[in-house]
Design an enzyme around this catalytic site. Sequence first.
Site, PDB file in Angstrom:
ATOM      1  N   CYS A 199      -5.904  -2.972   2.682  1.00  0.00           N
ATOM      2  CA  CYS A 199      -5.685  -2.473   3.949  1.00  0.00           C
ATOM      3  C   CYS A 199      -6.903  -2.759   4.972  1.00  0.00           C
ATOM      4  CB  CYS A 199      -4.950  -1.600   4.443  1.00  0.00           C
ATOM      5  SG  CYS A 199      -4.132  -1.356   5.925  1.00  0.00           S
ATOM      6  N   LYS A 240      -9.871   1.719  -2.826  1.00  0.00           N
ATOM      7  CA  LYS A 240     -10.200   1.268  -1.413  1.00  0.00           C
ATOM      8  C   LYS A 240     -11.470   1.622  -1.102  1.00  0.00           C
ATOM      9  CE  LYS A 240      -7.877   1.417   2.853  1.00  0.00           C
ATOM     10  NZ  LYS A 240      -6.542   2.186   3.725  1.00  0.00           N
ATOM     11  N   GLU A 263       0.856  -1.136  -0.105  1.00  0.00           N
ATOM     12  CA  GLU A 263       0.042  -0.150  -0.041  1.00  0.00           C
ATOM     13  C   GLU A 263       0.875   1.151   0.063  1.00  0.00           C
ATOM     14  OE1 GLU A 263      -2.549   0.581   3.603  1.00  0.00           O
ATOM     15  OE2 GLU A 263      -3.860   1.856   2.360  1.00  0.00           O
TER      16      GLU A 263
END
Length: 286
Positions: free
Chosen positions: A161, A120, A51
Site C-alpha cells: 500500500c 510494510k 492488504e
Amino acid sequence: MSSENLPVAKGFRLALLQMLVSRHKQENLAHARELVSRAAQNGAQLVSLPECFNCPYGTQYFGEYAETVPGETSTTIAALAAEHRITIIGGSIPERSGDRLFNTSLVFGPDGKLCGKFRKMHLFDIDIPGKITFKESETLSPGEELTDFTTPFCKVGIAICYDLRFPELTRLYADRGCHLLVCPGAFNMTTGPVHWELLQRARAVDNQMFVATVSPARDETASYVAWGHSTVSSPWGDVVAKAGHGEEIVYADIDLNRVEEVRRQIPVRIQRRCELYHSLAAAKPQ
Ligand SMILES: NC(=O)CCC(=O)C(=O)O
C-alpha cells in the site's frame, strides 16, 4: 467476454482477489479459501489476496488479530498453495513478533513452502484535516527488508500500500531483476480517486515493469472504507485489467515479452546518468 474466460497468452495468469473482509477471522479465512480455489480453477498460477485480508483495516484491530508466523492464517494459505499447486501472495496480515507488530505479506510457493516475507516498510501516517487521519505507527513497526521471489515465470517484488508512494522501493526491485511488483493495498475514499491508479501507472512506466495492486472490496459500513479498484498496469503504463469497488476477481494474462519490448523501444534504463545525479545531489546549491 467475462474476464474469467480470457484465453491464456504467453506468460502466466495472475489473479487479484478483491475480497470483502469482515470482522470475523474464521469467516475471512473461509472466504479466502473459496476465492483462491475459484481463481485456481480459472487457470491462475499466481494469486494475490488484499492488504489485511484476515482482519478489518484499522489500528484498533491490529493487536487483537495479530498472529505469529507460522500461525493459523499462514498455515491456511500454505495449505491452499500446496493443494492448488500455485503461488499465493497472502495479501497482508498483522504479524506479531516478540512485542512488536508488523503489517506483513507472506508468499507461499506451489509446494506450500514460505518463499517470501515482506513487512510494510513505509507506515501509513497521514493527516488531511476534515478528511482522514491515520497513524499506523501508533501500533505497527516498519519493516527493513526487500522481498522478492522467483517463480517459473519471472522475479516478483512485494510492497504494501503506502509503500507505493516511494519510487525508490520499486526502483530497487526493478534493479534486482523483478518484472512484476505486486502491492496489496487499501487506499481510501480521499486519496484513492486521484492517487491509486496514478501511482501504480507511474511506478510501472518509470521501471518498465508490470505493477499489480490488490485492494479489499469496499465496505461502506467499515471504520476505514477502502477504495477498491484492484488494477494491473503494464510496462507501457496502461491499465490492462481493473476491478470496480465490489467483491471481484481480476484476471490478467501477463505477457512477459512486453517488458523486454518496452525496454528495448525506450531504453531509459541504460540511459540513466546515476554518477551525475549523485554528484549533483552532493553539490551545494549556489
Ligand atoms: N493502507 C495504506 O497504506 C493506505 C495508503 C493510502 O491510502 C494512501 O493514500 O497512501
